[in-house]
Design a protein around this motif. Structure first.
Motif, PDB file in Angstrom:
ATOM      1  N   ALA A 220       0.832  -1.209   0.000  1.00  0.00           N
ATOM      2  CA  ALA A 220       0.000   0.000   0.000  1.00  0.00           C
ATOM      3  C   ALA A 220       0.862   1.252   0.000  1.00  0.00           C
ATOM      4  CB  ALA A 220      -0.936  -0.008   1.211  1.00  0.00           C
ATOM      5  N   LEU A 221       1.944   1.225   0.776  1.00  0.00           N
ATOM      6  CA  LEU A 221       2.865   2.364   0.802  1.00  0.00           C
ATOM      7  C   LEU A 221       3.505   2.578  -0.564  1.00  0.00           C
ATOM      8  CD1 LEU A 221       4.601   1.678   4.245  1.00  0.00           C
ATOM      9  CD2 LEU A 221       3.058   3.577   3.732  1.00  0.00           C
ATOM     10  N   LYS A 222       3.935   1.491  -1.181  1.00  0.00           N
ATOM     11  CA  LYS A 222       4.567   1.587  -2.503  1.00  0.00           C
ATOM     12  C   LYS A 222       3.597   2.146  -3.533  1.00  0.00           C
ATOM     13  CE  LYS A 222       7.152  -1.143  -5.910  1.00  0.00           C
ATOM     14  NZ  LYS A 222       7.678  -2.493  -6.239  1.00  0.00           N
ATOM     15  N   ALA A 223       2.357   1.680  -3.494  1.00  0.00           N
ATOM     16  CA  ALA A 223       1.355   2.152  -4.446  1.00  0.00           C
ATOM     17  C   ALA A 223       1.068   3.638  -4.282  1.00  0.00           C
ATOM     18  CB  ALA A 223       0.058   1.346  -4.288  1.00  0.00           C
ATOM     19  N   ALA A 224       1.256   4.138  -3.059  1.00  0.00           N
ATOM     20  CA  ALA A 224       1.023   5.554  -2.785  1.00  0.00           C
ATOM     21  C   ALA A 224       2.278   6.402  -2.993  1.00  0.00           C
ATOM     22  CB  ALA A 224       0.516   5.724  -1.354  1.00  0.00           C
ATOM     23  N   GLY A 225       3.348   5.765  -3.467  1.00  0.00           N
ATOM     24  CA  GLY A 225       4.582   6.500  -3.703  1.00  0.00           C
ATOM     25  C   GLY A 225       5.377   6.778  -2.451  1.00  0.00           C
ATOM     26  N   ARG A 226       5.138   5.996  -1.411  1.00  0.00           N
ATOM     27  CA  ARG A 226       5.834   6.162  -0.134  1.00  0.00           C
ATOM     28  C   ARG A 226       6.943   5.123  -0.005  1.00  0.00           C
ATOM     29  NH1 ARG A 226       4.847  10.657   3.123  1.00  0.00           N
ATOM     30  NH2 ARG A 226       2.904  11.551   2.331  1.00  0.00           N
ATOM     31  N   PRO A 227       7.979   5.416   0.763  1.00  0.00           N
ATOM     32  CA  PRO A 227       9.016   4.395   1.011  1.00  0.00           C
ATOM     33  C   PRO A 227       8.395   3.142   1.601  1.00  0.00           C
ATOM     34  CG  PRO A 227       9.756   6.550   1.766  1.00  0.00           C
ATOM     35  CD  PRO A 227       8.306   6.707   1.395  1.00  0.00           C
ATOM     36  N   ALA A 228       8.732   2.000   1.036  1.00  0.00           N
ATOM     37  CA  ALA A 228       8.072   0.752   1.437  1.00  0.00           C
ATOM     38  C   ALA A 228       9.054  -0.343   1.815  1.00  0.00           C
ATOM     39  CB  ALA A 228       7.170   0.261   0.300  1.00  0.00           C
ATOM     40  N   ARG A 229      10.356  -0.094   1.721  1.00  0.00           N
ATOM     41  CA  ARG A 229      11.332  -1.123   2.054  1.00  0.00           C
ATOM     42  C   ARG A 229      11.531  -1.195   3.555  1.00  0.00           C
ATOM     43  NH1 ARG A 229      16.527  -0.883  -1.756  1.00  0.00           N
ATOM     44  NH2 ARG A 229      16.754  -2.921  -0.759  1.00  0.00           N
ATOM     45  N   TYR A 230      11.738  -2.406   4.041  1.00  0.00           N
ATOM     46  CA  TYR A 230      12.008  -2.588   5.469  1.00  0.00           C
ATOM     47  C   TYR A 230      12.984  -3.741   5.646  1.00  0.00           C
ATOM     48  CZ  TYR A 230       8.418  -6.234   4.895  1.00  0.00           C
ATOM     49  OH  TYR A 230       7.683  -7.317   4.460  1.00  0.00           O
ATOM     50  N   PRO A 231      13.815  -3.680   6.664  1.00  0.00           N
ATOM     51  CA  PRO A 231      14.819  -4.733   6.860  1.00  0.00           C
ATOM     52  C   PRO A 231      14.181  -6.022   7.362  1.00  0.00           C
ATOM     53  CG  PRO A 231      14.886  -3.184   8.677  1.00  0.00           C
ATOM     54  CD  PRO A 231      13.916  -2.614   7.679  1.00  0.00           C
ATOM     55  N   ARG A 232      14.745  -7.138   6.997  1.00  0.00           N
ATOM     56  CA  ARG A 232      14.310  -8.450   7.512  1.00  0.00           C
ATOM     57  C   ARG A 232      15.112  -8.729   8.772  1.00  0.00           C
ATOM     58  NH1 ARG A 232      11.727  -6.728   3.009  1.00  0.00           N
ATOM     59  NH2 ARG A 232      10.408  -8.350   2.123  1.00  0.00           N
ATOM     60  N   LEU A 233      14.477  -8.591   9.900  1.00  0.00           N
ATOM     61  CA  LEU A 233      15.166  -8.720  11.179  1.00  0.00           C
ATOM     62  C   LEU A 233      14.820 -10.052  11.836  1.00  0.00           C
ATOM     63  CD1 LEU A 233      14.376  -5.150  12.562  1.00  0.00           C
ATOM     64  CD2 LEU A 233      16.492  -5.904  11.468  1.00  0.00           C
ATOM     65  N   PRO A 234      15.804 -10.748  12.421  1.00  0.00           N
ATOM     66  CA  PRO A 234      15.496 -11.967  13.178  1.00  0.00           C
ATOM     67  C   PRO A 234      14.868 -11.620  14.520  1.00  0.00           C
ATOM     68  CG  PRO A 234      17.832 -11.473  13.321  1.00  0.00           C
ATOM     69  CD  PRO A 234      17.251 -10.470  12.369  1.00  0.00           C
ATOM     70  N   LYS A 235      14.122 -12.563  15.071  1.00  0.00           N
ATOM     71  CA  LYS A 235      13.447 -12.304  16.343  1.00  0.00           C
ATOM     72  C   LYS A 235      14.422 -12.043  17.475  1.00  0.00           C
ATOM     73  CE  LYS A 235       8.898 -14.328  15.722  1.00  0.00           C
ATOM     74  NZ  LYS A 235       7.822 -15.113  16.358  1.00  0.00           N
ATOM     75  N   LEU A 236      15.645 -12.557  17.362  1.00  0.00           N
ATOM     76  CA  LEU A 236      16.616 -12.344  18.436  1.00  0.00           C
ATOM     77  C   LEU A 236      16.925 -10.856  18.590  1.00  0.00           C
ATOM     78  CD1 LEU A 236      19.746 -11.781  17.181  1.00  0.00           C
ATOM     79  CD2 LEU A 236      19.451 -14.175  16.526  1.00  0.00           C
ATOM     80  N   VAL A 237      16.769 -10.084  17.515  1.00  0.00           N
ATOM     81  CA  VAL A 237      16.946  -8.631  17.619  1.00  0.00           C
ATOM     82  C   VAL A 237      15.884  -8.050  18.540  1.00  0.00           C
ATOM     83  CG1 VAL A 237      16.866  -6.446  16.348  1.00  0.00           C
ATOM     84  CG2 VAL A 237      18.058  -8.419  15.375  1.00  0.00           C
ATOM     85  N   LEU A 238      14.654  -8.540  18.427  1.00  0.00           N
ATOM     86  CA  LEU A 238      13.589  -8.069  19.305  1.00  0.00           C
ATOM     87  C   LEU A 238      13.847  -8.479  20.750  1.00  0.00           C
ATOM     88  CD1 LEU A 238      10.320  -8.731  17.251  1.00  0.00           C
ATOM     89  CD2 LEU A 238      11.877  -6.780  17.160  1.00  0.00           C
ATOM     90  N   ARG A 239      14.311  -9.703  20.936  1.00  0.00           N
ATOM     91  CA  ARG A 239      14.564 -10.174  22.304  1.00  0.00           C
ATOM     92  C   ARG A 239      15.601  -9.312  23.001  1.00  0.00           C
ATOM     93  NH1 ARG A 239      14.380 -15.362  19.568  1.00  0.00           N
ATOM     94  NH2 ARG A 239      12.346 -16.327  19.934  1.00  0.00           N
ATOM     95  N   ALA A 240      16.543  -8.795  22.250  1.00  0.00           N
ATOM     96  CA  ALA A 240      17.578  -7.943  22.835  1.00  0.00           C
ATOM     97  C   ALA A 240      17.022  -6.604  23.295  1.00  0.00           C
ATOM     98  CB  ALA A 240      18.696  -7.714  21.819  1.00  0.00           C
ATOM     99  N   MET A 241      15.820  -6.262  22.861  1.00  0.00           N
ATOM    100  CA  MET A 241      15.217  -4.985  23.240  1.00  0.00           C
ATOM    101  C   MET A 241      14.576  -5.031  24.617  1.00  0.00           C
ATOM    102  SD  MET A 241      13.393  -4.079  19.602  1.00  0.00           S
ATOM    103  CE  MET A 241      12.386  -2.783  20.332  1.00  0.00           C
ATOM    104  N   GLY A 242      14.415  -6.223  25.185  1.00  0.00           N
ATOM    105  CA  GLY A 242      13.823  -6.335  26.510  1.00  0.00           C
ATOM    106  C   GLY A 242      12.344  -5.998  26.520  1.00  0.00           C
ATOM    107  N   LYS A 243      11.905  -5.237  27.543  1.00  0.00           N
ATOM    108  CA  LYS A 243      10.483  -4.932  27.722  1.00  0.00           C
ATOM    109  C   LYS A 243       9.883  -4.204  26.523  1.00  0.00           C
ATOM    110  CE  LYS A 243      10.148  -4.659  32.772  1.00  0.00           C
ATOM    111  NZ  LYS A 243       9.822  -3.758  33.916  1.00  0.00           N
ATOM    112  N   GLU A 244      10.695  -3.415  25.851  1.00  0.00           N
ATOM    113  CA  GLU A 244      10.180  -2.632  24.734  1.00  0.00           C
ATOM    114  C   GLU A 244       9.673  -3.520  23.590  1.00  0.00           C
ATOM    115  OE1 GLU A 244       9.685   0.604  24.910  1.00  0.00           O
ATOM    116  OE2 GLU A 244      10.451   0.445  26.944  1.00  0.00           O
ATOM    117  N   ALA A 245      10.148  -4.770  23.528  1.00  0.00           N
ATOM    118  CA  ALA A 245       9.730  -5.670  22.456  1.00  0.00           C
ATOM    119  C   ALA A 245       8.471  -6.454  22.806  1.00  0.00           C
ATOM    120  CB  ALA A 245      10.848  -6.644  22.120  1.00  0.00           C
ATOM    121  N   ARG A 246       8.010  -6.361  24.041  1.00  0.00           N
ATOM    122  CA  ARG A 246       6.853  -7.146  24.467  1.00  0.00           C
ATOM    123  C   ARG A 246       5.652  -6.884  23.562  1.00  0.00           C
ATOM    124  NH1 ARG A 246       3.701 -10.606  25.072  1.00  0.00           N
ATOM    125  NH2 ARG A 246       2.353 -10.939  26.866  1.00  0.00           N
ATOM    126  N   MET A 247       5.445  -5.632  23.189  1.00  0.00           N
ATOM    127  CA  MET A 247       4.312  -5.305  22.323  1.00  0.00           C
ATOM    128  C   MET A 247       4.436  -5.993  20.971  1.00  0.00           C
ATOM    129  SD  MET A 247       2.978  -1.572  20.991  1.00  0.00           S
ATOM    130  CE  MET A 247       4.444  -1.310  19.966  1.00  0.00           C
TER     131      MET A 247
END
Length: 287
Positions: A220-247
């Motif tokens: 949808a972002l790409k179709a609207a001419g907005r930046p649409a690329r995002y990095p493919r991150l492993p879940k271990l990156v989220l785990r390193a964030m601690g409480k902030e990753a709970r959401m």
């Protein structure tokens, strides 16, 4: 003057911010129906609101004394707090103080904006604070409506949105959808609550206007001419964030549960992400 004072007076907190600003916009879309009063710690920063006919009053949600005058003659209150600026403890203090002051002032309807899922999940800091305020509001017996927004559509076009979308992808995976709501529509639901107190008092509404997977959001972002690329991150990156990753993990485990068809029956103009992207006015950056 008598006709002027007969119109309901609504006090809007956070009126120079995103959600409060959306409530002001929604109320002003009905000229002659409402009197709108905006609470601001620094009224000099709210001159644009004053120019639109909004009464701007000085006050601090954490200071009961300053709220007494702001609440004089008020029929309804829209309450929103921001933990990013007030801190988690400060958010609770502001929310509880505002609720108590509104009750003391005899306010007839309090509309509080919380967060989707606040009643279902613990351990997400800025969800927990809002749930605590919700519980306090409920305990007072003050006639109230609770709005629980899901993810704001606005986050997908903010600076750094690609990283955020990558983190959402890590939590959700490619197939689980994420619910979202345009901030504008939060304002409309607040207005509906003030318009129809008999129907909305005592209700808690989880708010969303669309439900898309991360790849669908990117498309949808790409179709609207907005930046649409995002990095493919492993879940271990989220785990390193601690409480902030709970959401983010919660998004993948359970997540939001707004009943979008029922919400659209109440508000037929409820925006999808595509509709919001095609018609948005750039008003980001308000706190």
């Amino acid at each position: 003057m008598e006709a002027e004072t007969a119109r309901p007076l609504i006090l809007v907190t956070g009126a120079t911010g995103n959600q409060g600003g959306a409530v002001v916009d929604a109320l002003l879309e009905q000229p002659g129906r409402w009197r709108v009063r905006a609470l601001s710690r620094d009224p000099s920063r709210a001159t644009a609101l004053a120019a639109r006919g909004v009464e701007v009053v000085a006050g601090d949600m954490a200071d009961a004394g300053s709220l007494k005058q702001a609440l004089t003659g008020v029929d309804g209150v829209f309450g929103v707090q921001n933990s990013r600026t007030a801190g988690l403890d400060g958010e609770i203090r502001q929310g509880v103080t505002l609720v108590d002051a509104a009750q003391a002032a005899g306010v007839r309807h309090f509309v509080y904006t919380s967060v989707g899922g606040a009643e279902r999940v613990r351990g997400i800091p800025h969800f927990d604070t809002k749930w605590e305020i919700e519980q306090h509001l409920r305990a007072t017996g003050l006639p109230a409506t609770v709005l629980r927004p899901t993810t704001f559509t606005e986050v997908f076009t903010m600076r750094g949105a690609g990283i955020g979308l990558g983190m959402m992808a890590a939590g959700l995976g490619p197939a689980k959808p994420l619910q979202m709501i345009a901030v504008r529509d939060i304002g409309v639901f607040a207005r509906l609550a003030f318009e129809q107190p008999d129907d909305f008092t005592g209700r808690a509404l989880e708010l969303a206007g669309d439900e898309l997977t991360v790849p669908q959001i990117a498309a949808a972002l790409k179709a609207a001419g907005r930046p649409a690329r995002y990095p493919r991150l492993p879940k271990l990156v989220l785990r390193a964030m601690g409480k902030e990753a709970r959401m983010l993990f919660w998004f993948g485990e359970s997540g939001y549960r707004a009943d979008i068809p029922s919400l659209r029956a109440l508000h037929p103009g409820l925006l999808t992400l595509e509709a919001w992207l095609s018609g948005r006015s750039d008003r980001l950056g308000r706190e």
